[in-house]
Motif scaffolding. Structure first.
Motif, PDB file in Angstrom:
ATOM      1  N   ASP A 381      -7.993  -8.591  16.476  1.00 20.68           N
ATOM      2  CA  ASP A 381      -7.511  -9.892  16.016  1.00 20.68           C
ATOM      3  C   ASP A 381      -6.913  -9.854  14.614  1.00 20.68           C
ATOM      4  OD1 ASP A 381      -8.653 -10.859  18.335  1.00 20.68           O
ATOM      5  OD2 ASP A 381     -10.594 -11.209  17.342  1.00 20.68           O
ATOM      6  N   ALA A 382      -6.848  -8.677  14.046  1.00 24.75           N
ATOM      7  CA  ALA A 382      -6.426  -8.601  12.651  1.00 24.75           C
ATOM      8  C   ALA A 382      -4.946  -8.918  12.503  1.00 24.75           C
ATOM      9  CB  ALA A 382      -6.710  -7.210  12.113  1.00 24.75           C
ATOM     10  N   ASN A 383      -4.596  -9.358  11.320  1.00 29.03           N
ATOM     11  CA  ASN A 383      -3.185  -9.432  10.935  1.00 29.03           C
ATOM     12  C   ASN A 383      -2.762  -7.999  10.668  1.00 29.03           C
ATOM     13  OD1 ASN A 383      -0.770  -9.585   9.624  1.00 29.03           O
ATOM     14  ND2 ASN A 383      -1.405 -11.228   8.215  1.00 29.03           N
ATOM     15  N   ILE A 384      -2.351  -7.331  11.714  1.00 24.82           N
ATOM     16  CA  ILE A 384      -2.246  -5.880  11.661  1.00 24.82           C
ATOM     17  C   ILE A 384      -1.200  -5.403  10.657  1.00 24.82           C
ATOM     18  CG2 ILE A 384      -0.582  -5.619  13.557  1.00 24.82           C
ATOM     19  CD1 ILE A 384      -3.635  -3.379  12.947  1.00 24.82           C
ATOM     20  N   GLU A 385      -0.126  -6.168  10.539  1.00 23.95           N
ATOM     21  CA  GLU A 385       0.919  -5.736   9.610  1.00 23.95           C
ATOM     22  C   GLU A 385       0.372  -5.705   8.189  1.00 23.95           C
ATOM     23  OE1 GLU A 385       1.414  -8.208  11.812  1.00 23.95           O
ATOM     24  OE2 GLU A 385       2.805  -7.269  13.241  1.00 23.95           O
ATOM     25  N   ALA A 386      -0.325  -6.792   7.848  1.00 23.06           N
ATOM     26  CA  ALA A 386      -0.873  -6.863   6.491  1.00 23.06           C
ATOM     27  C   ALA A 386      -1.910  -5.763   6.275  1.00 23.06           C
ATOM     28  CB  ALA A 386      -1.502  -8.232   6.259  1.00 23.06           C
ATOM     29  N   CYS A 387      -2.770  -5.562   7.275  1.00 18.68           N
ATOM     30  CA  CYS A 387      -3.843  -4.577   7.130  1.00 18.68           C
ATOM     31  C   CYS A 387      -3.260  -3.174   6.953  1.00 18.68           C
ATOM     32  CB  CYS A 387      -4.748  -4.596   8.355  1.00 18.68           C
ATOM     33  SG  CYS A 387      -5.788  -6.041   8.440  1.00 18.68           S
ATOM     34  N   LEU A 388      -2.301  -2.850   7.793  1.00 21.45           N
ATOM     35  CA  LEU A 388      -1.721  -1.510   7.709  1.00 21.45           C
ATOM     36  C   LEU A 388      -0.995  -1.319   6.377  1.00 21.45           C
ATOM     37  CD1 LEU A 388      -0.307  -0.852  11.283  1.00 21.45           C
ATOM     38  CD2 LEU A 388      -2.153   0.369  10.140  1.00 21.45           C
ATOM     39  N   HIS A 389      -0.277  -2.338   5.999  1.00 29.19           N
ATOM     40  CA  HIS A 389       0.458  -2.253   4.739  1.00 29.19           C
ATOM     41  C   HIS A 389      -0.504  -2.040   3.574  1.00 29.19           C
ATOM     42  CE1 HIS A 389       3.549  -2.803   1.801  1.00 29.19           C
ATOM     43  NE2 HIS A 389       2.975  -3.873   1.286  1.00 29.19           N
ATOM     44  N   TRP A 390      -1.583  -2.790   3.616  1.00 24.30           N
ATOM     45  CA  TRP A 390      -2.600  -2.703   2.559  1.00 24.30           C
ATOM     46  C   TRP A 390      -3.208  -1.307   2.535  1.00 24.30           C
ATOM     47  CZ3 TRP A 390      -7.972  -1.936   2.751  1.00 24.30           C
ATOM     48  CH2 TRP A 390      -8.689  -2.275   1.602  1.00 24.30           C
ATOM     49  N   TRP A 391      -3.582  -0.812   3.692  1.00 27.86           N
ATOM     50  CA  TRP A 391      -4.220   0.498   3.795  1.00 27.86           C
ATOM     51  C   TRP A 391      -3.242   1.598   3.393  1.00 27.86           C
ATOM     52  CZ3 TRP A 391      -8.639   2.776   3.803  1.00 27.86           C
ATOM     53  CH2 TRP A 391      -8.820   4.031   4.357  1.00 27.86           C
ATOM     54  N   ASN A 392      -2.011   1.438   3.821  1.00 28.31           N
ATOM     55  CA  ASN A 392      -1.011   2.457   3.542  1.00 28.31           C
ATOM     56  C   ASN A 392      -0.653   2.485   2.064  1.00 28.31           C
ATOM     57  OD1 ASN A 392       1.111   4.387   4.651  1.00 28.31           O
ATOM     58  ND2 ASN A 392       2.353   2.966   3.444  1.00 28.31           N
ATOM     59  N   TYR A 393      -0.651   1.315   1.456  1.00 24.03           N
ATOM     60  CA  TYR A 393      -0.195   1.227   0.073  1.00 24.03           C
ATOM     61  C   TYR A 393      -1.035   2.132  -0.835  1.00 24.03           C
ATOM     62  CZ  TYR A 393       2.281  -0.862  -3.795  1.00 24.03           C
ATOM     63  OH  TYR A 393       3.102  -1.036  -4.875  1.00 24.03           O
ATOM     64  N   MET A 394      -2.296   2.210  -0.499  1.00 20.84           N
ATOM     65  CA  MET A 394      -3.207   3.047  -1.268  1.00 20.84           C
ATOM     66  C   MET A 394      -2.795   4.510  -1.237  1.00 20.84           C
ATOM     67  SD  MET A 394      -7.236   2.524  -0.748  1.00 20.84           S
ATOM     68  CE  MET A 394      -7.122   1.246   0.449  1.00 20.84           C
ATOM     69  N   ALA A 395      -2.148   4.907  -0.159  1.00 18.00           N
ATOM     70  CA  ALA A 395      -1.795   6.315   0.025  1.00 18.00           C
ATOM     71  C   ALA A 395      -0.318   6.558  -0.239  1.00 18.00           C
ATOM     72  CB  ALA A 395      -2.147   6.750   1.451  1.00 18.00           C
ATOM     73  N   SER A 396       0.351   5.579  -0.839  1.00 18.73           N
ATOM     74  CA  SER A 396       1.801   5.710  -0.924  1.00 18.73           C
ATOM     75  C   SER A 396       2.273   6.602  -2.074  1.00 18.73           C
ATOM     76  CB  SER A 396       2.449   4.323  -0.992  1.00 18.73           C
ATOM     77  OG  SER A 396       1.923   3.621  -2.091  1.00 18.73           O
TER      78      SER A 396
END
Lengths: 554, 318, 302
Positions: A381-396
Motif C-alpha cells: 500500500d505504500a506510495n512506492i514512488e516516494a519510498c523508492l526515491h527516498w531510499w535511493n536518494y541515500m545511495a545516490s
C-alpha cells in the motif's frame, strides 16, 4: 523479455562504469597498509555520483514535497539517540521533501513486532525485518518492484549497485517474476565468507620448538605436549587446556573441526550435506564423519579436548582464552578473545587433511555475497514512488552514502587527500561522557551497521576489522568455490515447510549422536543404529529435497 | 402423580429462584466489586480470543485471522505424529512432576520451620535473604550455574572433592543429571518467594488454639501438626490445585538456556520445542496448536483436581 | 512478658530438640542461598576474567568498579528508574484495588453465579488469543505508547485473585458476617471496616506480588511503548544485557564493535542485578511486619 534486454543494457553500462573506476581503485588498494587501530574504508566518488545526477533528472526536486512515509527499523542497543539525531534523515527531508516517520523496534521484540506489523500495521518500508519465509507466505503484502520502469526511474542508483554484483537483479526475482525486496549492505558482503576460524597458540609451539602440525599424528603430539608441559609457566603443568571450543558461541562450535576431514558447510552451520555444483550428497553417514568422531573422541579421552565446551557460556570460554590457558580454539578473530596480553600469540592453524586422501576444506565460499533473501521491503500500500526515491536518494552519491552510514562528515568519515571518502574513528574525547566510537556511529548514522542502503560495493565493504580480514585471506584458498554454493532462489512456503519439518526431527538426532560419540566413543553398533535413525528421521529425504531444489523442482 | 411431583419441583425451583434473586439484590455491591476485573478480562482477554482459531487454520498474514483456510486438527495430528512427541511428553512430565513432588512441599516446610523461629530479627533476616534469588534473571542464573557447576574447579565440584568425591562431574553435560539440575536450581530460586504466601497464612493462625494446646501439654511438633498445618491447609490445597493446572508448562527460558547437545535427550521439553518452532521456523499455526494442546491438558487437569478436592476436602476453586 | 516467661519454663526436651532442628535447617537454607547471593555481590566488583572461573570465593578478586561505572554512566538508567517507580506505585495500587474487591466478592459463598464467574476468570489463565490480537485491542483503545497502558495491562491477575479469595474464605469466618448482618451492617461497611483490617497479611502479600511483578516486567513495555523516555528500568537493563549479548554474536557486525560489546556484557552482568534489585528489596521489610503472628483473628474475637 523486454525487461531482460533492458537489464542487460543496464548491466553493460554499469560494468563499464565500474571497470573505469577499478583502474584507479586497484592501485590504491595495494598501497593501503592499514594501521592496526584505525580501520579504513575507501570509496570512489568517480563514476557513480556523475551517473546518479543524470538519472535523477527525471524527478522534479519537489515531486514528493509534503509526503510522509513510515519506516520500521530495528533499534540498535548502541544507538543512544532518537531518529531526530540521524543526520541523513534531515537531509533527506530537506532535499526530497519526504518526511520519514521512523518506527524503532526493540531488537528483543523483533519477531513479535514483525507479526504485529504483517497482521495489519504495515509500515511503508521495513528495513532488515522480514525474512524469506515471511515474504514467501505473505507475498501480496509486499509491493512488486518488478513493474516496468519503476526501479529505473525511482531507484536508479540502487539498481546500478545491484546490477554490478555477480548475481545481478536476477537473483531478486521470485518464481512468479516479481521482486519483493531490495538488497541492503548486509546482503552485499564481498570477498570470502566464512565463520569459525581455528586458532593455534604459536607462542607455545615456539616455546616447545614444535612445528605447526600437518597431520593427524603431529596434531595429536602437539596437543599432548600442551597438556604435559607447564606452557603458561605458572608452576602448574595441569591447568593448560590443549584444545577448547564453545557450542554456545556462534563461531565456536566443535563441528567446525570437520573441516579437517574435508567436510565443509556454507559457513555458520554443520556440514550436513555436500554440494559440488550439481549433486547434493550426504556427509553425515560417511567414513570421514565417523573418523572425525573417533579422532575427536580420542582427544577427549586423553584429556586433550575441553569437554566443558558443550555447556560453557561464552563468558567462561572467553575467560579461559584471555587467561592464556588454551592451546587452540575456534573463534571469530583471535584478538576478540585473547585480550591484549595474548593477542600476538595466536595464528590461524595451518590447514591439513586428517585422513589419507582427504584435503582440508574451510566452511564458506570464495568471493561470496551474503545472499539476497531479505533486505528492504515495501508495503503493497505504500506510495512506492516516494519510498523508492527516498531510499535511493541515500545511495545516490558517496557523500550521502557515507552520511547515512556514519553521520556527518568529519567525525566518523571524511575525504582523504585523494578526494576519496574514508571511514575514520571518531575522537572519543569529543563525544558525550560514556560514549564509545561505536555509539557515535550508531547514533548519528542511520540504520544498523549492516543495514545501509547499498554502498559502492566491492571496494568499500571490506570487513571492518582488519585482523579478521587477514585471517579470511589466509584461508581463502581453502574456502569452497562459489559454484559450490546452492543457487539462491525463492521458493514456495509449502516447500519450505516440507524441509523445515524434517529439520526439526533431524536436528536432535544428529546433535545428540555427535555429542555422545565425542564424549563416549563410537562403536560399530552405535554407528549402525545411528545410520538407521538418520534414515528414520528423513535425512535422505532432506538431502533429496535439496537435490530437487537445485534441479528447480519447486 | 407425575404432575404433582413436577408441581412440587416447580415450586422448589421458584422458591430457589426468588431466593437467588433476593441474594443478588442484597449483594448488588459485590457485583460492583467484580465489575472492574470482569471488564478488564472481557476487554483484554476475551476480546482477542478470536486468535485461538489459528490453531485450526493455515494461518497467513495475507489472509488474516478470518480469511485463512480451516485445516481442522492437521497441526495437532502433525504434533502427535512427530517422532519427538513421546520424548517431549516424557521430558516435560518428568521435570514438572519432579518439581511438583519436591518443589511444592519444600516452601511449605520452610514456612513452618521459619514460623517456629523465635528470634524475630533473625527471622526477618532469613526471610529477606531467602527471597532474594527470586530477583535474579534467568540468563544470569544460568550463567552462575554454569560457573558453579563447572567440571573444572566449579564450586560444587570443589565441595565434592573435599568430601572425597570425584571433583570433575560435568553436571550440565549429562542427560541424566538435567532434571535434578533444573528442579533443584528452581527450588533454590523459589523457596523463599514460594513460602511467602504460607508465612502470611500462618500469621492468621489463631494464637488461642496454640495456648490451649500448650496447656494440654502438646509439644511444638504436635502443635505444628495439629494446629498449623490444618490452619493453612486450605491455602495449601488451592496452591496445589493451581500448580497441577500448570503441569505441562515447563518454562522454556531456563530449559532452553541450560540445553546443550549432551543433555538434549532430557532437556527438550514441549515449550522449548514450541519456542524453536515459532522463533526459528515461524510456524504460527503449528506453535499455536501445540500451545492449545498444552493448555487443554492443563485446564482439564485443573478441573479434575479441583473436583477431587471439592469432594475430599471441601476446598475448591468454585 | 508473663506469657513468655511461663512458656520458657514449660519448655520440654522435645521442644528444645525441635527448636534445634528448625534452626539448623534454616541455617543450612540460609547458607545455601546467601552464598550465591554473596557471590553476585563480590562478582560485581571483581574482574570478570576471574569470576568466570568461579575464583572470587570469599572476597573480590581483581577489584574493579567498572561494572557499576558502566551501568551508572548510562543516562537511560535514571530515566528507567523513574519510570519503573511510577509504574510500580500506580500499577500496584490499581491491581491491589481490583484484586481485593474481586477476591472478596468471590470469597462470599452467598454470591449467586460465583462458580460461573470463577470459571470465566480461570479460563483466561489458560486460553488467550495470542499477542497480535491483544496488540490490536490495545491499539484500538488508543493506549499504544502511553504510560496508562503499562499500568492497566497488569491490573488483573487471576492467580492473585484466587489467592485472595481462598485466604478470605478461610480467615474471615462466616459467623462474623452473619453477626454483622444482624447488626444491620451492609456489604460496603463490612468490607471496609472488618474485612480489610483482618486481611493485612494478604494485602501485604498481594502488594509484594504486584509490586515485584511490576518491577520486573518489561514485555508489555517492549511491545507497546515506542518512546524510549517511557521505558522502565528492566527493559533498559535487558537491552543492555541480553540484546547486547545477542549483538555480540551477530555474524554481520564488525569485530571491533563485537569485542566492545562482549566486554561490556561481562562487566555489567552482575552489577546490573544489584542495581536493579536493591530498591525493590527495601520494600520487603515494610511488608514483613504484617506477617507477624497473631495480629489478626485473635485480636478481634475477644
Amino acid at each position: 523479455m523486454k525487461m531482460k534486454k533492458l537489464l542487460a543494457m543496464l548491466l553493460a553500462g554499469a560494468m563499464m562504469v565500474s571497470t573505469a573506476a577499478c583502474g584507479s581503485e586497484k592501485d590504491r588498494k595495494s598501497e593501503e597498509t592499514v594501521p592496526a587501530k584505525t580501520t579504513s574504508q575507501t570509496a570512489t566518488d568517480s563514476g557513480s555520483s556523475a551517473e546518479s545526477e543524470t538519472a535523477d533528472e527525471g524527478i522534479a526536486p519537489d515531486a514528493f514535497a509534503g509526503t510522509e512515509i513510515t519506516v520500521a527499523i530495528v533499534h540498535n542497543p548502541n544507538d543512544k539517540g532518537t531518529p531526530e539525531d540521524k543526520v541523513i534523515l534531515n537531509i533527506l527531508e530537506e532535499e526530497t521533501g519526504i518526511k520519514a516517520n521512523i518506527i524503532e523496534i526493540d531488537s528483543g521484540a523483533q519477531a513479535e513486532m514483525v507479526g504485529v506489523m504483517l497482521a495489519g500495521d504495515m509500515p511503508d518500508i521495513m528495513i532488515g525485518l522480514v525474512g524469506e519465509s515471511d515474504i514467501a507466505s505473505n507475498m501480496e503484502l509486499f509491493y512488486d518492484l518488478s513493474e516496468e520502469g519503476l526501479l529505473e526511474t525511482y531507484a536508479p542508483d540502487i539498481l546500478e549497485d545491484i546490477e554490478s554484483t555477480s548475481a545481478g537483479l536476477e537473483s531478486l526475482v521470485w518464481e512468479d517474476g516479481s521482486i519483493r525486496t531490495l538488497m541492503t549492505n548486509a546482503e552485499f558482503k564481498p570477498t570470502g565468507q566464512t565463520n569459525a576460524i581455528f586458532f593455534m597458540n604459536k607462542a607455545w609451539l615456539d616455546q616447545l620448538g614444535l612445528d605447526m602440525p600437518n597431520s593427524a599424528e603431529t596434531f595429536y603430539e602437539v596437543l599432548c605436549a600442551f597438556r604435559d608441559n607447564d606452557m603458561n609457566g605458572d608452576g602448574d603443568a595441569g591447568n593448560e587446556i590443549p584444545m577448547s571450543f564453545c557450542d554456545k558461541l556462534y563461531c565456536g562450535q566443535l563441528y567446525n573441526f570437520m573441516n579437517f576431514w574435508g567436510l565443509a558447510s556454507s559457513g555458520g552451520s554443520r556440514a550436513e550435506y555436500a554440494f559440488d555444483g550439481e549433486t547434493v550428497s550426504p556427509t553425515l553417514d560417511t567414513q570421514q564423519y565417523r573418523n572425525f568422531l573417533e579422532y575427536t573422541n580420542k582427544l577427549a579421552d586423553d584429556g586433550l579436548l575441553d569437554l566443558e565446551g558443550f555447556s560453557q557460556t561464552v563468558e567462561q570460554y572467553n575467560s579461559k582464552i584471555s587467561s592464556g590457558l588454551v592451546g587452540c580454539f575456534y573463534g571469530w578473530a583471535a584478538s576478540l578473545y585473547t585480550g591484549e596480553a595474548y593477542a600476538e600469540d595466536y595464528v590461524v592453524c595451518t590447514p591439513f587433511g586428517m585422513m589419507e586422501g582427504v584435503d582440508y576444506v574451510q566452511s564458506g565460499y570464495q568471493n561470496k555475497f551474503n545472499g539476497n533473501r531479505t533486505g528492504v521491503a515495501f508495503s503493497a500500500d505504500a506510495n512506492i514512488e516516494a519510498c523508492l526515491h527516498w531510499w535511493n536518494y541515500m545511495a545516490s552519491t558517496p557523500e550521502l552514502k557515507f552520511t547515512s552510514f556514519r553521520g556527518e562528515q568529519g567525525m566518523a568519515w571524511d575525504y582523504d587527500e585523494n578526494g576519496n571518502a574514508v571511514t575514520i574513528s571518531p575522537d572519543v574525547s569529543k563525544l558525550p561522557e560514556g560514549w564509545t566510537a561505536t555509539n557515535y556511529c550508531y547514533t548519528y548514522g542511520f540504520l544498523m551497521g549492516d543495514r545501509q542502503s547499498v554502498l559502492t560495493l566491492d571496494e568499500v565493504t571490506v570487513d571492518m576489522k582488519v585482523a579478521r580480514t587477514q585471517y579470511v585471506y589466509e584461508l581463502f584458498d581453502y574456502l569452497q568455490p562459489i559454484e559450490y554454493q546452492l543457487p539462491s532462489k525463492f521458493i514456495s512456503a509449502e516447500a519450505v515447510d516440507e524441509r523445515s519439518f524434517i529439520e526439526v526431527e533431524l536436528g536432535p538426532v544428529i546433535n545428540t549422536f555427535e555429542a555422545t560419540s565425542i564424549t563416549e566413543g563410537v562403536t560399530d553398533e552405535s554407528w549402525e543404529k545411528y545410520l538407521d535413525d538418520l534414515e528414520a528421521v528423513g535425512y535422505y529425504d532432506w538431502i533429496n529435497w535439496y537435490q530437487r531444489y537445485v534441479d528447480g523442482e519447486f | 402423580m407425575y404432575k404433582m411431583a413436577e408441581g412440587v419441583k416447580d415450586a422448589a425451583k421458584k422458591r430457589k429462584r426468588s431466593y437467588t434473586l433476593k441474594l443478588m439484590k442484597r449483594n448488588w455491591l459485590l457485583y460492583l466489586f467484580l465489575l472492574p476485573s470482569v471488564l478488564y478480562v472481557l476487554v483484554f482477554n476475551y476480546l482477542p480470543m478470536y486468535g485461538i482459531q489459528i490453531a485450526f487454520k493455515n494461518f497467513t498474514f495475507v489472509k488474516g485471522y478470518a480469511g485463512s483456510e480451516w485445516v481442522g486438527f492437521k497441526w495437532f495430528i502433525k504434533f502427535f505424529e512427530s517422532i519427538q512427541f513421546k520424548k517431549l511428553m516424557v521430558n516435560t512430565l518428568r521435570i514438572s512432576i519432579y518439581s511438583l513432588v519436591v518443589g511444592f512441599p519444600i516452601p511449605i516446610i520452610f514456612a513452618l520451620v521459619m514460623n517456629n523461629i523465635r528470634n524475630l530479627k533473625w527471622k526477618k533476616v532469613v526471610q529477606t535473604i531467602t527471597y532474594m534469588p527470586h530477583f535474579i534473571s534467568t540468563v544470569v542464573l544460568v550463567g552462575m550455574m554454569s560457573i558453579f557447576l563447572s567440571p573444572t574447579g566449579g564450586l560444587i565440584n570443589r565441595l565434592l572433592e573435599l568430601v572425597g568425591g570425584p571433583g570433575n562431574i560435568h553436571f550440565l553435560g549429562k542427560a541424566s543429571y538435567f532434571p535434578h539440575v533444573y528442579v533443584w536450581s528452581g527450588i533454590w530460586q523459589g523457596i523463599g518467594w514460594g513460602s511467602i504466601i504460607y508465612v502470611a497464612a500462618l500469621a492468621g493462625v489463631d494464637q488461642e488454639l496454640h495456648e490451649a494446646a500448650m496447656i494440654d501439654g502438646a509439644n511444638k511438633l504436635q502443635r505444628v501438626y495439629h494446629i498449623d498445618i490444618p490452619s493453612i491447609l486450605p491455602t495449601i490445597i488451592i496452591m496445589l490445585i493451581l500448580r497441577c493446572g500448570s503441569i505441562m508448562s515447563v518454562g522454556y527460558e531456563k530449559a532452553y538456556l541450560l540445553q546443550n547437545n549432551l543433555n538434549l535427550e532430557t532437556s527438550e521439553v514441549i515449550n522449548t520445542y514450541v519456542y524453536k518452532m515459532g522463533l526459528l521456523n515461524k510456524k504460527y499455526s503449528y506453535s499455536a496448536a501445540i500451545g492449545q494442546f498444552n493448555n487443554i491438558i492443563n485446564f482439564v487437569l485443573l478441573m479434575t483436581v479441583n473436583k477431587i478436592s471439592r469432594k475430599v476436602s471441601e476446598t475448591s476453586l468454585w | 512478658m508473663n506469657l513468655a516467661k511461663s512458656r520458657r519454663k514449660k519448655e520440654s526436651w522435645d521442644d528444645i530438640i525441635f527448636d534445634l532442628i528448625c534452626n539448623v535447617l534454616v541455617l543450612i537454607v540460609v547458607i545455601a542461598i546467601a552464598y550465591p547471593i554473596y557471590f553476585v555481590l563480590i562478582a560485581s566488583i571483581s574482574d570478570p576474567k576471574y569470576v568466570n572461573f568461579g575464583d572470587p570465593l570469599l572476597y573480590p578478586k581483581g577489584f574493579t568498579l567498572d561494572g557499576y561505572r558502566e551501568v551508572f554512566k548510562n543516562r537511560e538508567i535514571w530515566i528507567g528508574y523513574a519510570n519503573t517507580i511510577y509504574y510500580t506505585v500506580f500499577g500496584t495500587l490499581i491491581a491491589l484495588v481490583c484484586t481485593m474487591l474481586g477476591g472478596y466478592a468471590l470469597s462470599r459463598r452467598d454470591l449467586p453465579g460465583r462458580g460461573i464467574i470463577m470459571i470465566f476468570f480461570t479460563f483466561t489463565m489458560y486460553f488467550g488469543g495470542g499477542m497480535i490480537p491483544t496488540y490490536y485491542v490495545v491499539k484500538n483503545l488508543g493506549l499504544l505508547n502511553t504510560r496508562t497502558c503499562i499500568i492497566i495491562m497488569g491490573a488483573v491477575s487471576v492467580y492473585n485473585m484466587i489467592v485472595v479469595r481462598s485466604f478470605m474464605q478461610s480467615n474471615i469466618p462466616e459467623e462474623l458476617r452473619e453477626a454483622a448482618l444482624i447488626d444491620g451492617c451492609g456489604n460496603g461497611y463490612f468490607f471496609t471496616k472488618i474485612v480489610l483490617p483482618l486481611s493485612k497479611a494478604i494485602i501485604a502479600v498481594i502488594v509484594l506480588y504486584d509490586a515485584v511483578g511490576m518491577w520486573n516486567s518489561y514485555f508489555s513495555a517492549m511491545i507497546y511503548l515506542q518512546d524510549k523516555n517511557m521505558h522502565p528500568l528492566q527493559l533498559i537493563l535487558r537491552r543492555l544485557l541480553i540484546t547486547t549479548q545477542a549483538m555480540a554474536s551477530d555474524t554481520t557486525i564488525d569485530a571491533d564493535a563485537a569485542a566492545e560489546m562482549l566486554d561490556l556484557v561481562q562487566n555489567i552482568k552482575y552489577s546490573i542485578i544489584v542495581v536493579a534489585t536493591a530498591p525493590i528489596l527495601c520494600v520487603y521489610p515494610f511488608i514483613q511486619k504484617y506477617f507477624v503472628k497473631g495480629v489478626m483473628i485473635g485480636s478481634i474475637k475477644g
